[in-house]
Design a protein around this motif. Sequence first.
Motif, PDB file in Angstrom:
ATOM      1  N   GLU A   1      11.893   7.763  49.253  1.00  0.00           N
ATOM      2  CA  GLU A   1      12.590   6.672  49.942  1.00  0.00           C
ATOM      3  C   GLU A   1      13.353   5.813  48.940  1.00  0.00           C
ATOM      4  OE1 GLU A   1      11.684   2.910  52.970  1.00  0.00           O
ATOM      5  OE2 GLU A   1      10.050   3.811  51.806  1.00  0.00           O
ATOM      6  N   LEU A   2      14.614   5.516  49.257  1.00  0.00           N
ATOM      7  CA  LEU A   2      15.401   4.606  48.433  1.00  0.00           C
ATOM      8  C   LEU A   2      14.916   3.185  48.703  1.00  0.00           C
ATOM      9  CD1 LEU A   2      17.822   4.307  46.464  1.00  0.00           C
ATOM     10  CD2 LEU A   2      19.252   3.925  48.485  1.00  0.00           C
ATOM     11  N   ILE A   3      14.349   2.539  47.666  1.00  0.00           N
ATOM     12  CA  ILE A   3      13.748   1.214  47.876  1.00  0.00           C
ATOM     13  C   ILE A   3      14.523   0.099  47.173  1.00  0.00           C
ATOM     14  CG2 ILE A   3      11.448   2.166  48.248  1.00  0.00           C
ATOM     15  CD1 ILE A   3      10.777   1.131  45.371  1.00  0.00           C
ATOM     16  N   ALA A   4      15.445   0.447  46.286  1.00  0.00           N
ATOM     17  CA  ALA A   4      16.242  -0.579  45.611  1.00  0.00           C
ATOM     18  C   ALA A   4      17.487   0.068  45.033  1.00  0.00           C
ATOM     19  CB  ALA A   4      15.433  -1.262  44.508  1.00  0.00           C
ATOM     20  N   MET A   5      18.551  -0.729  44.894  1.00  0.00           N
ATOM     21  CA  MET A   5      19.788  -0.201  44.312  1.00  0.00           C
ATOM     22  C   MET A   5      20.662  -1.348  43.821  1.00  0.00           C
ATOM     23  SD  MET A   5      22.254   1.029  47.439  1.00  0.00           S
ATOM     24  CE  MET A   5      23.126  -0.159  48.476  1.00  0.00           C
ATOM     25  N   ALA A   6      21.627  -0.987  43.008  1.00  0.00           N
ATOM     26  CA  ALA A   6      22.677  -1.903  42.552  1.00  0.00           C
ATOM     27  C   ALA A   6      23.808  -1.046  42.020  1.00  0.00           C
ATOM     28  CB  ALA A   6      22.163  -2.855  41.476  1.00  0.00           C
ATOM     29  N   GLY A   7      25.005  -1.614  41.980  1.00  0.00           N
ATOM     30  CA  GLY A   7      26.125  -0.819  41.492  1.00  0.00           C
ATOM     31  C   GLY A   7      27.323  -1.654  41.130  1.00  0.00           C
ATOM     32  N   GLU A   8      28.450  -0.984  40.969  1.00  0.00           N
ATOM     33  CA  GLU A   8      29.694  -1.588  40.521  1.00  0.00           C
ATOM     34  C   GLU A   8      30.715  -1.580  41.660  1.00  0.00           C
ATOM     35  OE1 GLU A   8      29.314   0.194  35.941  1.00  0.00           O
ATOM     36  OE2 GLU A   8      30.814   0.993  37.340  1.00  0.00           O
ATOM     37  N   ARG A   9      31.379  -2.714  41.846  1.00  0.00           N
ATOM     38  CA  ARG A   9      32.416  -2.787  42.886  1.00  0.00           C
ATOM     39  C   ARG A   9      33.771  -3.046  42.230  1.00  0.00           C
ATOM     40  NH1 ARG A   9      31.300  -6.621  47.913  1.00  0.00           N
ATOM     41  NH2 ARG A   9      31.652  -8.229  46.349  1.00  0.00           N
ATOM     42  N   PHE A  10      34.242  -4.282  42.162  1.00  0.00           N
ATOM     43  CA  PHE A  10      35.548  -4.543  41.560  1.00  0.00           C
ATOM     44  C   PHE A  10      35.563  -4.170  40.076  1.00  0.00           C
ATOM     45  CE2 PHE A  10      35.761  -8.338  44.675  1.00  0.00           C
ATOM     46  CZ  PHE A  10      36.283  -7.540  45.667  1.00  0.00           C
ATOM     47  N   HIS A  11      36.671  -3.549  39.663  1.00  0.00           N
ATOM     48  CA  HIS A  11      36.894  -3.244  38.243  1.00  0.00           C
ATOM     49  C   HIS A  11      38.212  -3.875  37.791  1.00  0.00           C
ATOM     50  CE1 HIS A  11      33.881  -0.200  36.849  1.00  0.00           C
ATOM     51  NE2 HIS A  11      33.663  -0.135  38.157  1.00  0.00           N
ATOM     52  N   PRO A  12      38.243  -5.200  37.624  1.00  0.00           N
ATOM     53  CA  PRO A  12      39.433  -5.777  36.996  1.00  0.00           C
ATOM     54  C   PRO A  12      39.482  -5.352  35.526  1.00  0.00           C
ATOM     55  CG  PRO A  12      38.053  -7.453  38.057  1.00  0.00           C
ATOM     56  CD  PRO A  12      37.242  -6.208  37.952  1.00  0.00           C
ATOM     57  N   PRO A  13      40.629  -5.441  34.890  1.00  0.00           N
ATOM     58  CA  PRO A  13      40.721  -5.032  33.480  1.00  0.00           C
ATOM     59  C   PRO A  13      39.693  -5.758  32.610  1.00  0.00           C
ATOM     60  CG  PRO A  13      42.906  -5.391  34.378  1.00  0.00           C
ATOM     61  CD  PRO A  13      41.938  -5.879  35.416  1.00  0.00           C
ATOM     62  N   GLY A  14      38.903  -4.987  31.885  1.00  0.00           N
ATOM     63  CA  GLY A  14      37.942  -5.537  30.950  1.00  0.00           C
ATOM     64  C   GLY A  14      36.689  -6.109  31.576  1.00  0.00           C
ATOM     65  N   HIS A  15      36.533  -5.963  32.877  1.00  0.00           N
ATOM     66  CA  HIS A  15      35.411  -6.546  33.592  1.00  0.00           C
ATOM     67  C   HIS A  15      34.888  -5.560  34.634  1.00  0.00           C
ATOM     68  CE1 HIS A  15      37.599  -9.988  31.976  1.00  0.00           C
ATOM     69  NE2 HIS A  15      36.534 -10.725  32.153  1.00  0.00           N
TER      70      HIS A  15
ATOM     71  N   LEU B   1      38.994 -13.284  36.814  1.00  0.00           N
ATOM     72  CA  LEU B   1      37.766 -13.821  37.379  1.00  0.00           C
ATOM     73  C   LEU B   1      38.001 -14.660  38.627  1.00  0.00           C
ATOM     74  CD1 LEU B   1      35.872 -14.732  34.096  1.00  0.00           C
ATOM     75  CD2 LEU B   1      35.408 -12.840  35.649  1.00  0.00           C
ATOM     76  N   THR B   2      39.173 -15.240  38.788  1.00  0.00           N
ATOM     77  CA  THR B   2      39.438 -16.026  39.987  1.00  0.00           C
ATOM     78  C   THR B   2      40.147 -15.221  41.069  1.00  0.00           C
ATOM     79  OG1 THR B   2      41.524 -16.876  39.096  1.00  0.00           O
ATOM     80  CG2 THR B   2      39.543 -18.200  38.717  1.00  0.00           C
ATOM     81  N   ASN B   3      40.600 -14.033  40.753  1.00  0.00           N
ATOM     82  CA  ASN B   3      41.293 -13.188  41.725  1.00  0.00           C
ATOM     83  C   ASN B   3      40.912 -11.724  41.465  1.00  0.00           C
ATOM     84  OD1 ASN B   3      43.006 -12.393  43.765  1.00  0.00           O
ATOM     85  ND2 ASN B   3      44.883 -13.107  42.806  1.00  0.00           N
ATOM     86  N   PRO B   4      39.612 -11.409  41.550  1.00  0.00           N
ATOM     87  CA  PRO B   4      39.150 -10.102  41.072  1.00  0.00           C
ATOM     88  C   PRO B   4      39.629  -8.910  41.894  1.00  0.00           C
ATOM     89  CG  PRO B   4      37.340 -11.300  42.105  1.00  0.00           C
ATOM     90  CD  PRO B   4      38.486 -12.265  41.980  1.00  0.00           C
ATOM     91  N   ALA B   5      39.779  -9.069  43.200  1.00  0.00           N
ATOM     92  CA  ALA B   5      40.218  -7.932  44.014  1.00  0.00           C
ATOM     93  C   ALA B   5      41.642  -7.529  43.646  1.00  0.00           C
ATOM     94  CB  ALA B   5      40.113  -8.268  45.494  1.00  0.00           C
ATOM     95  N   TYR B   6      42.523  -8.529  43.521  1.00  0.00           N
ATOM     96  CA  TYR B   6      43.911  -8.217  43.172  1.00  0.00           C
ATOM     97  C   TYR B   6      44.001  -7.645  41.763  1.00  0.00           C
ATOM     98  CZ  TYR B   6      48.980  -8.770  42.807  1.00  0.00           C
ATOM     99  OH  TYR B   6      50.322  -8.538  42.668  1.00  0.00           O
ATOM    100  N   ALA B   7      43.237  -8.215  40.824  1.00  0.00           N
ATOM    101  CA  ALA B   7      43.246  -7.707  39.454  1.00  0.00           C
ATOM    102  C   ALA B   7      42.757  -6.264  39.393  1.00  0.00           C
ATOM    103  CB  ALA B   7      42.386  -8.600  38.567  1.00  0.00           C
ATOM    104  N   ALA B   8      41.773  -5.933  40.222  1.00  0.00           N
ATOM    105  CA  ALA B   8      41.285  -4.555  40.256  1.00  0.00           C
ATOM    106  C   ALA B   8      42.297  -3.612  40.890  1.00  0.00           C
ATOM    107  CB  ALA B   8      39.959  -4.492  41.011  1.00  0.00           C
TER     108      ALA B   8
END
Length: 238
Positions: free
Chosen positions: A154-168, A18-25
């Motif tokens: 027309e696409l009017i709203a979206m959301a998705g997933e970015r970092f995938h650290p283990p278990g998160h 949680l404090t270093n999510p990019a590296y964990a992913a």
Amino acid sequence: MSTTLDPVAPGDSSAAVLTNPAYAALTGPHAEFAEIRGNARRYPSDVAPFLGLPTDPTDQDWADAAELVGSGHTAALMRPDLPIPSEWFKLDRQFDLVQFAAPPSFGLADTELVRLGPDDVPDMLALVALTDPGPFRTRTVALGTYLGLRRDGELIAMAGERFHPPGHVELSAVCTHPDHRGQGLATRLIRAVVAGAEDRGDQAFLHTGGTNTRAIRLYESLGFIITNRMKVTIIQAL
């Protein structure tokens, strides 16, 4: 008044995630995307601007990171504040983030939402340009599940997933067209993305700007819990 949870007590395996999510992913579920030099990791520039370094980077780690980023080019760190060594990088800019974790059993599937993919990227980029939810690039959609809502095509709203650290999994690119705000669309999308994370057994979390009071109030009203105060630090390799 916001609620704060401390999930990063000594010995808690969530701390580094949680404090270093990019590296964990990039050393975990997103290793397939990682560009690597020594212990330094980064996403390809058309995927995301983020650089990952160990929790306590050595001089060699910083030197490797500078080689990986390339002289004159920039990259983003997302983690609590970290001194930037002037031998290899200069600070470009920095801003505050608040990190939230989703409350238990928050997810809710939504059959009106559609899965977005590479063919939807032009519309996704157009929506991002209108709403500025944070970095989103031509191959960001490859990082995880992105859901959207279309009205009259027309696409009017979206959301998705970015970092995938283990278990998160990190929720990202939560945005609604300005003409369609106030209808609860962001909440529907967030709950649907969280539902997918819960089905996999992952804890959903997200970040918002430290001065984005509107978003902070929304997440607090939904029961999200503050887990960390973070920084996005843009650095330029020398």
